[in-house]
Scaffold this motif. Sequence first.
Motif, short mmCIF file in Angstrom:
data_model
loop_
_atom_site.label_atom_id
_atom_site.label_comp_id
_atom_site.label_asym_id
_atom_site.label_seq_id
_atom_site.Cartn_x
_atom_site.Cartn_y
_atom_site.Cartn_z
N MET A 197 9.86 51.70 -9.20
CA MET A 197 9.50 52.97 -9.42
C MET A 197 10.65 54.16 -8.84
SD MET A 197 6.71 55.18 -7.20
CE MET A 197 7.64 54.93 -5.86
N LEU A 198 11.42 53.74 -7.67
CA LEU A 198 12.58 54.46 -7.61
C LEU A 198 13.66 54.50 -8.78
CD1 LEU A 198 12.99 53.74 -3.97
CD2 LEU A 198 11.98 55.86 -5.03
N LEU A 199 13.82 53.12 -9.35
CA LEU A 199 14.89 52.84 -10.60
C LEU A 199 14.36 53.84 -11.72
CD1 LEU A 199 17.17 51.46 -11.27
CD2 LEU A 199 15.68 49.37 -11.90
N ALA A 200 13.17 53.71 -11.85
CA ALA A 200 12.64 54.59 -13.27
C ALA A 200 13.10 55.83 -12.78
CB ALA A 200 11.31 54.14 -13.47
N ARG A 201 12.82 56.49 -11.60
CA ARG A 201 13.13 58.02 -11.46
C ARG A 201 14.63 58.24 -11.41
NH1 ARG A 201 9.14 59.09 -6.36
NH2 ARG A 201 7.11 58.93 -7.37
N PHE A 202 15.35 57.34 -10.83
CA PHE A 202 16.42 57.64 -10.84
C PHE A 202 17.16 57.58 -12.26
CE2 PHE A 202 16.82 55.85 -6.33
CZ PHE A 202 16.62 57.15 -5.97
N THR A 203 16.64 56.58 -13.07
CA THR A 203 17.21 56.44 -14.64
C THR A 203 16.73 57.68 -15.26
OG1 THR A 203 17.08 53.95 -14.38
CG2 THR A 203 17.16 54.91 -16.31
N GLU A 204 15.81 58.20 -15.18
CA GLU A 204 15.22 59.15 -15.91
C GLU A 204 16.19 60.21 -15.48
OE1 GLU A 204 11.33 62.06 -16.22
OE2 GLU A 204 11.32 60.16 -15.23
N ARG A 205 16.45 60.65 -14.30
CA ARG A 205 17.39 61.82 -13.77
C ARG A 205 18.68 61.65 -14.28
NH1 ARG A 205 17.86 66.99 -13.02
NH2 ARG A 205 19.31 67.50 -11.52
N ALA A 206 19.53 60.40 -14.21
CA ALA A 206 20.61 59.93 -14.53
C ALA A 206 20.77 60.57 -16.22
CB ALA A 206 20.91 58.81 -14.58
N ALA A 207 19.69 60.25 -16.94
CA ALA A 207 19.81 60.45 -18.58
C ALA A 207 19.71 61.92 -18.34
CB ALA A 207 18.50 59.92 -19.02
N GLU A 208 18.98 62.86 -17.84
CA GLU A 208 18.90 64.22 -17.97
C GLU A 208 20.30 65.02 -17.52
OE1 GLU A 208 16.04 65.57 -15.16
OE2 GLU A 208 14.22 64.83 -16.26
N LEU A 209 20.98 64.21 -16.52
CA LEU A 209 22.49 64.52 -16.20
C LEU A 209 23.40 64.25 -17.25
CD1 LEU A 209 22.23 63.70 -12.42
CD2 LEU A 209 22.25 66.23 -13.53
N MET A 210 23.34 62.91 -17.77
CA MET A 210 24.26 62.40 -18.76
C MET A 210 24.15 63.46 -20.13
SD MET A 210 24.47 58.44 -18.65
CE MET A 210 22.96 58.18 -18.79
N ALA A 211 22.96 63.98 -20.40
CA ALA A 211 22.84 64.72 -21.49
C ALA A 211 23.65 65.91 -21.47
CB ALA A 211 21.16 64.99 -21.73
N THR A 212 23.89 66.55 -20.35
CA THR A 212 24.54 67.77 -20.33
C THR A 212 26.30 67.41 -20.63
OG1 THR A 212 24.83 67.50 -17.95
CG2 THR A 212 22.96 68.63 -18.83
N LEU A 213 26.62 66.13 -20.42
CA LEU A 213 28.09 65.83 -20.76
C LEU A 213 28.38 65.58 -22.28
CD1 LEU A 213 28.17 63.12 -18.08
CD2 LEU A 213 28.90 65.59 -17.67
N PRO A 214 29.56 65.85 -22.45
CA PRO A 214 30.01 65.70 -23.72
C PRO A 214 29.97 64.37 -24.26
CG PRO A 214 31.75 67.01 -22.69
CD PRO A 214 30.61 66.46 -21.50
N ALA A 215 29.60 64.07 -25.67
CA ALA A 215 29.17 62.76 -26.05
C ALA A 215 30.46 61.76 -25.66
CB ALA A 215 28.94 62.77 -27.42
#
Length: 202
Positions: A62-80
């Motif tokens: 459960m924690l891994l899923a939450r962290f992965t979701e949050r990491a994906a949100e942060l990576m989306a703000t970075l240049p490709a």
Amino acid sequence: MSHVPRSRRKTAAAPKQEPRKGNNGLKHRREKRRTTAEASDADSLKSSLGTYRPEELLSPPMLLARFTERAAELMATLPAEARPAQTAVTAALRQAVLEAFRSREEYVARVVEVDLLAGSPKQNVRSLRKGIRTALLDQGVRCVDSPDGEGELFVVVEGEGEAFEVLRPAYVDQATGKLVLSGQLRRVPGERGDDRPAEEDS
């Protein structure tokens, strides 16, 4: 039933009470107060500690899923071109979560050992401290009781004089070499080098 004249009636005599000898009455009252106080302290401790019942149990997936979701949100703000691979991020997060759970399990196990040690029957301060020191050494923590040759591990907190008295030992993590907790010294009258440990409760 025939009527028995009052003069012939037999009445049971009240049993004689032995007078308390010495100070037994005072001892009884003190014992009663002590028992009442102990029961009150136990109830107070029980109510203050309570029982921790989390609304949600810790779960690595459960924690891994939450962290992965949050990491994906942060990576989306970075240049490709600056985004790390999703698989690499997930692997790093998984490793971090597993290590955190292992650390917590080890910590809880050590706290349980200390609690069992403190609750052992006929336990005194000296044997309790020896047991805790042994547990610390097993974890790689060294306790320094004297500033001889390792004065950098201690700080002077009070007093005047040339000699020192140890108020608190220093604790060093031997695995990393880092100072976990600095020791404390008190200056006392005497010659330098006359290091005396603070008195311990017997």
